[in-house]
Design an enzyme around this catalytic site. Structure first.
Site, mmCIF file in Angstrom:
data_model
loop_
_atom_site.group_PDB
_atom_site.id
_atom_site.type_symbol
_atom_site.label_atom_id
_atom_site.label_comp_id
_atom_site.label_asym_id
_atom_site.label_seq_id
_atom_site.Cartn_x
_atom_site.Cartn_y
_atom_site.Cartn_z
ATOM 1 C CG ASP A 1 -11.756 12.590 -8.671
ATOM 2 O OD1 ASP A 1 -12.684 12.392 -7.853
ATOM 3 O OD2 ASP A 1 -11.816 12.298 -9.869
ATOM 4 C CD GLU B 1 -2.998 2.891 -1.502
ATOM 5 O OE1 GLU B 1 -2.760 2.117 -2.470
ATOM 6 O OE2 GLU B 1 -3.940 3.708 -1.502
ATOM 7 C CB THR C 1 -12.437 -9.226 3.308
ATOM 8 O OG1 THR C 1 -11.655 -8.841 2.162
ATOM 9 C CG2 THR C 1 -13.107 -10.554 3.014
ATOM 10 C CB SER D 1 -8.523 -7.084 5.136
ATOM 11 O OG SER D 1 -9.183 -8.321 5.023
ATOM 12 C CE LYS E 1 -1.187 -3.832 3.074
ATOM 13 N NZ LYS E 1 -1.060 -4.861 2.050
ATOM 14 C CG ASP F 1 -10.639 8.706 -14.805
ATOM 15 O OD1 ASP F 1 -11.595 8.452 -14.040
ATOM 16 O OD2 ASP F 1 -9.453 8.552 -14.490
#
Lengths: 572, 677
Positions: free
Chosen positions: B304, B345, B377, B379, B392, B515
């Site tokens: 990963d 993020e 969406t 977003s 965003k 996992d």
């Protein structure tokens, strides 16, 4: 360079010049590509049509082995009876008697398995019918059997994953029509024109200068001698084999005979590489075998040309080397050269008496037969080498940290089991056979047998031990040469050698074909940087070490009591 | 882990192992090892010879027979000791893990909702229990309700607490770990005595230890070598009779024991156990010895991206305002939309804004409505009471949003988006009232040193594949930068599965780590599936190893452990067989010199006397076993220098070395012995 060395060098170069392109040619034949001998196709197709065989029908390894075993069994059974009753059958101008049951048992096995041990004496023991239609016939088909089985192993690694090892009958017939038959014709013609008899007339006779009447055996010998060498059979028309002036009349025929026994074994090794499209693999194997051959050859030449220290002690000069048992017209170098190649490739023909060679030469001859994989017999040499290769693959695979694989197929417990059994077989047969003989000789020397065990050995002591060891080794290796000091035409040697020959022939064929069949069935694993490559010098070295160590460990004590003890006991 | 010891021979372990060495002399146990079993038979015969030589002559002195007997017995004990010490070490390692799960009280939740205190030993699969802050979790289980921070240091040695919560991929809890905060409801997933750790301990202890395929194949080969030497030794008797050389039984048995591959035979099981022990020391629990071995054969490694190749998550690195938009407006909108965004993020956007020296309010206006990210969406954002709709999200989702509202999408922004993506970044487009404000650049940080590890893997012949949810452009950039060979972008769980199947179809062995429950099928399909201990029960069941550290780079270590295991076996086999050459040169002349003086010539070591030669050989044969125990336990080092080079290296060290070493060793022992004989 003296002429003797020049002679063997020329023979050596000739072997390579013919053997190498022959390998490419064989690969093409068995791959079914177009070759110039395709004019034989109608003949082959006729034979296939007549016998109802479809040569394109693939066989898995079991079917392949079944076909091979079935036809061999047939030859064995009817051949046995012909030998037993040869006196009642035609083509017996010299009136040779029928063979005893044990001798017939030994002799028929000997020819079926490509060994040609010959406990009978060629010219006086077998009728023309037997020599021709049993022995010579078997010399062709036993060689073709070996070649066909080797090609089946090649075929297993040509494709990525397959159960199809090809068609036994197809490989078998092509080995004869495209290889053995044409080459035999050429060699037989050369021999005939150089003085080897080729007629059906019985014994000739002349009165010598001393006034004795000498009977000279003749017969259709040239064709027999041609296939005897090409097919690595080794059984001579005459008892003295290629040391007989009619079997091997000149230095030229000597060269032709030695070259013809080497070309197919050399070609088969290279054929492996070309056939599976891994040229380098073929050459690496060739290299290992050639180095092995030279390591046996060079000391043999040196010990023969060095002369016999016992004779030197008597104050006799030996400018030409050890001459006992040698043909004066050929010389010790040519005999040493021949003796090395005839023992490594399992031909077993001789142009001088091995019994009379120096102890160390005897050691190298024995070792060559024990290893039996430096070129080796037609087809079977590669098969023997293949077993060593699998053992080497397994150990070195572990050493590089990966489950061992050969040609992209994992080598696992089942394959290792078969390879281990085959590895075990030779020491078992040779050592147990020799041990029984030694035991009988020591403890039951006066047993009430036709030939008492105590009368077996011409030379007791270490050399006598070598004679027994040599006979067992030669039988197991399907070589067929002998240390002729041994009285071998009696029930013990006939039967024991017969058993050794038949086991030493078929199990080492079945094993590799089975391994190849099992491997070919497995999933193909593409090569990566972690994969051990088997066509490298390093791996060649590994295989060489495996061959050397395995054989040294198996036979060192026996060799120490035979040729090694004899060598160190010689006067210095 | 605190109890982890790097000392090979701890006094306590040595003591247990010594005791075990004698217990293992039981022929029923010895039978499992054909090579050593034949040595045992030889030892018994020698015991008889000792008694015999006490009253008879012709078989050597009593003292000589006795010494041979003792040396053979020592050979057996040394071999047993090797196995016992490996077992003891593995067990000690496992015990220290098991210690963490001593009896603890459990608050069992009954069906009627009441809570009863039970001992952890009484918990059965399917029981529910509750843990609160300060509790020790009584046994392995899966969280069904709640979220908690847990201290797993008892198992992983990592002191930072971790979060485990119901429903996600991090729902497993391990017995012996401690809840630091909050409250969770847990369902028991294993019966007592059947946890992975228990299975592992059983594997090490030998009761249920099964030989791995390569071990079986090697045992067959060694057994056939042993058979060859039985033939050699048995036939030697009639040979010697022929040569009028009486050979004593002691000499024959000595020759036999020296020749058979006792070195590898004695160390073989120790090597296997040590391999599993090494895995355990790396905090990896394997469910079978075979899995470790297979790991050494791996061709393809699925990794990963997040956590393995890159550090944690992407971070915002730059704001790129659209043409005509003030940077401040963009940052302001970005911050607003991220205030409720708990993803790493989102947090990194706020961090970046704080560093930008702009004066921006970090508090959401009263009455604002947060819009969560959905897969539909693609977003997230915020609706403020004063009518601002800030979103965003992914580039194509945002473009659709603006175009649908009839606004145009600036080509400049599109350029920027492409530029970011091709640099390996992830662009987040910010819009306010369906008008584009600009782009936020998120970047992955590649772990330091990871490129070197991939290079090492490449040299081993292993193909590395990065699995990521990123778009192909970003994935490609990171793949190149980190040096992986291939990548699966925008990966869905079934993509992994298909990739694994395709690789296996073409004959390769695949390893992966996972996992989540949706990883379970792929973990099961992979040849080596390593599940993280924090992962779901389904994932742990599906894989064949469990990593207690939850460290995604662990796979690389596991592969090396597997390779080491095979290499150790291969090299010691080579060494063992190569040793025989020298032993022959010691014993064969010794056997025959009395009657064939000429054979003195092959006594190239110039050993003192036949007796001293034979004794030296058997003594060397015996002491080489304990001398090699450290190597067997630690394993022969693996070097990724290519298969042929590695073979050359090992052939030189263990093959050639194996030929030379005993010549020196036997000669030295002989010099010592000749003082007494």
């Amino acid at each position: 360079m003296n002429t003797e060395l020049l002679g063997i060098t020329a023979s050596f170069v000739l072997m390579l010049i013919i053997g190498i392109p022959l390998g490419k040619y064989l690969a093409k034949i068995f791959a079914g590509e177009r070759v110039w001998t395709d004019f034989m196709k109608p003949l082959e197709n006729g034979i296939f049509k007549l016998s109802g065989i479809n040569p394109n029908e693939g066989m898995d390894w079991k079917q392949f082995l079944k076909a091979m075993m079935a036809i061999n069994l047939l030859w064995l059974v009817y051949g046995f009876f012909v030998l037993l009753y040869q006196d009642k059958l035609p083509l017996n101008p010299d009136g040779n008697p029928g063979m005893t049951a044990d001798l017939a048992f030994n002799s028929i096995i000997s020819f079926v398995v490509n060994c040609n041990l010959q406990h009978y004496s060629g010219e006086s023991g077998a009728s023309y019918l037997v020599q021709h239609f049993i022995f010579m016939f078997l010399q062709f088909v036993s060689a073709a059997t070996g070649i066909a089985c080797a090609v089946a192993v090649f075929k297993a690694f040509r494709d990525k994953t397959t159960t199809d090892l090809g068609n036994f009958w197809n490989y078998f017939l092509k080995s004869i029509t495209r290889l053995l038959l044409p080459l035999s014709i050429v060699v037989a013609l050369v021999l005939t024109f150089n003085g080897t008899p080729s007629s059906y007339a019985g014994k000739d006779q002349f009165i010598s200068l001393q006034g004795d009447t000498v009977h000279v055996s003749r017969g259709p010998a040239a064709q027999f001698i041609a296939i005897k060498h090409l097919g690595t059979n080794g059984g001579g028309w005459f008892g003295a084999n290629s040391a007989h002036p009619l079997e091997n009349p000149s230095y030229l025929t000597n060269m032709v005979e030695i070259v013809s026994q080497m070309i197919i074994p050399i070609a088969m090794v290279l054929c492996f590489g070309y056939f599976i499209k891994r040229k380098k693999l073929g050459w690496v194997i060739f290299g290992v075998m050639m180095i092995g051959a030279l390591m046996l050859l060079i000391p043999s030449i040196s010990s023969e040309t060095g002369g016999n220290s016992a004779i030197a002690k008597m104050g006799i000069a030996q400018p030409t080397g050890a001459m006992e048992g040698k043909e004066v017209r050929l010389g010790p170098t040519a005999t040493a050269f021949w003796s090395t190649f005839t023992t490594i490739v399992s031909t077993g023909s001789v142009n001088g008496m091995h019994d009379s060679t120096m102890p160390l030469t005897g050691l190298w001859q024995l070792l060559g037969m024990m290893i039996n994989g430096f070129f080796g017999g037609c087809g079977v040499g590669v098969l023997n080498y293949f077993i060593y290769l699998i053992i080497a693959v397994f150990i070195s695979g572990l050493m590089v940290g990966r489950t061992p694989e050969f040609m992209g197929h994992k080598v696992e417990a089942r394959e290792v089991k078969i390879a281990a059994l085959i590895t075990l077989l030779s020491p078992f047969l040779i050592m147990v056979g020799t041990a029984v003989a030694a035991y009988l000789f020591t403890n039951h020397g006066n047993a009430d047998w036709a030939v008492k065990p105590s009368a077996w050995l011409n030379n007791p002591s270490f050399h006598g031990f070598s004679e027994m060891l040599y006979e067992m080794t030669s039988s197991n290796a399907n070589n067929g040469s002998g240390f002729e000091g041994l009285g071998d035409n009696n029930i013990f040697w006939n039967v024991s050698a017969g058993i050794l020959m038949i086991l030493g022939r078929f199990l080492p064929i079945i094993g590799p074909v089975a391994i190849a069949g099992l491997l070919a069935k497995k999933k193909f694993i593409p090569e990566s940087a972690g994969t051990l490559k088997t066509d490298t010098v390093t791996f060649g070295l590994m295989t060489f070490a495996v061959i050397l160590v395995l054989n040294a460990l198996s036979y060192f004590p026996a060799l120490a009591l035979g040729p090694i003890a004899e060598f160190f006991s010689m006067p210095k | 882990m605190t109890t982890k010891s790097n000392k090979l021979f701890e006094p306590a372990l040595v003591q247990t192992a010594l005791k075990e060495s004698f217990i293992k002399l039981d022929p029923r146990i010895m039978m499992r090892n054909p090579v050593m079993f034949t040595v045992e038979i030889g030892t018994v015969i020698m015991l008889y010879m000792c008694v015999y030589s006490f009253t008879h002559s012709g078989q050597g002195s009593f003292a000589y027979n006795l010494i041979i007997f003792i040396v053979l017995l020592l050979t057996l004990l040394f071999a047993n000791f090797a196995e016992a010490i490996a077992e003891a070490r593995g067990k000690a390692q496992a015990d220290s893990l098991r210690k963490t799960r001593e009896e603890t009280p459990a608050n069992v939740l009954l069906k009627d909702g009441s809570i009863v205190q039970k001992s952890s030993n009484e918990l059965r699969k399917g029981d529910m229990f509750v843990c609160e802050a300060g509790d020790t979790i009584p046994t392995d289980g899966e969280i069904t309700e709640g979220l908690a921070t847990i201290d797993e240091s008892a198992i992983t040695g990592e002191s930072a607490p971790v979060i485990r919560e119901a429903g996600g991929d991090k729902s497993s809890v391990t017995g012996g770990t401690k809840v630091l905060s909050d409250k969770i409801k847990v369902v028991v997933t294993t019966e007592p005595g059947e946890s992975f750790l228990d299975k592992m301990i059983a594997l090490v202890e030998g009761a249920s230890r099964q030989k791995t395929p390569n071990e079986i194949a090697l045992t067959i080969l060694l057994a056939s070598f042993t058979l060859i030497f039985i033939i050699v030794c048995v036939t030697l008797k009639p040979f010697a009779d022929y040569a009028n050389t009486p050979i004593t039984i002691a000499a024959l048995i000595s020759l036999f024991v020296c020749l058979i591959p006792t070195t590898i035979g004695g160390l073989l099981s120790a090597i296997g156990i040590a391999g599993m022990d090494r895995a355990l020391r790396a905090n990896v629990i394997t469910k079978s010895g075979k899995a470790v071995e297979t790991a050494g054969d791996i061709d393809v490694l699925l990794l990963d991206k997040t956590g393995t190749i890159t550090i944690g998550n992407r971070k915002a690195t730059q704001f790129w305002p659209a043409p005509g938009i003030l940077p401040e407006n963009l940052v302001k909108a970005a911050v607003l939309s991220s205030l409720a965004d708990e993803t790493p993020e989102g947090k990194s956007i706020i961090e970046l804004a704080q560093q930008s020296n702009m004066c921006i309010s970090m508090v959401a206006p009263q009455g604002a409505e947060f819009i969560n990210f959905t897969a539909e969406t693609r977003s997230s954002g915020i609706n403020t009471p004063d009518g601002l709709r800030i979103r965003k999200g992914a580039f194509d989702a945002m473009r659709k949003l603006t175009l649908n509202a009839g606004n145009n999408f600036s080509a400049d922004v599109e350029e920027r988006v492409k530029a970011i993506a091709s640099n390996g970044g992830t662009p987040l487009v910010v819009a306010q009232n369906e008008q584009i404000l600009g782009t936020i650049e998120l970047q992955d940080i590649i772990k330091p040193g990871i490129a070197e590890r991939f290079e090492r893997l490449r040299k081993m012949g292993i193909k590395t594949v990065m699995v990521t949810g990123d778009n192909p452009l970003t994935a490609k950039f990171i793949a190149q930068k980190a040096g992986v060979d291939d990548f699966i972008a925008e990966a869905k769980p079934e993509d992994k599965m298909n990739y694994i199947k395709a690789e296996q179809q073409s004959g390769r062995l695949v390893a992966m780590m996972g996992d989540g429950t949706n990883d379970a099928p792929a973990l099961a399909q992979a040849d080596v599936g390593v599940a993280m201990n924090s992962g779901t029960q389904a994932a742990k069941e599906a894989g064949n190893m469990v990593d207690l550290d939850n460290d995604p780079t662990k796979l690389i270590e596991v592969v090396e452990i597997g390779k080491q295991l095979l290499i150790t076996r291969g090299t010691l086999t080579t060494f063992s067989i190569a040793n025989d050459v020298a032993k022959y040169f010691a014993i064969v002349p010794a056997l025959f010199i009395a009657s064939i003086p000429a054979l003195q010539a092959i006594n190239i070591m110039r050993l003192h006397s036949p007796e001293s030669a034979i004794l030296s050989a058997v003594i060397f044969n015996a002491i080489i076993i304990p001398m090699l125990i450290p190597l067997a336990l630690k394993g022969v080092e693996y070097k990724p220098i290519g298969a042929s080079a590695l073979l050359r290296r090992n052939l030189l060290i263990y093959g050639l070395g194996g030929v030379i070493a005993p010549f020196i060793g036997i000669k030295l022992i002989d010099l010592l012995i000749s003082l007494f004989f």
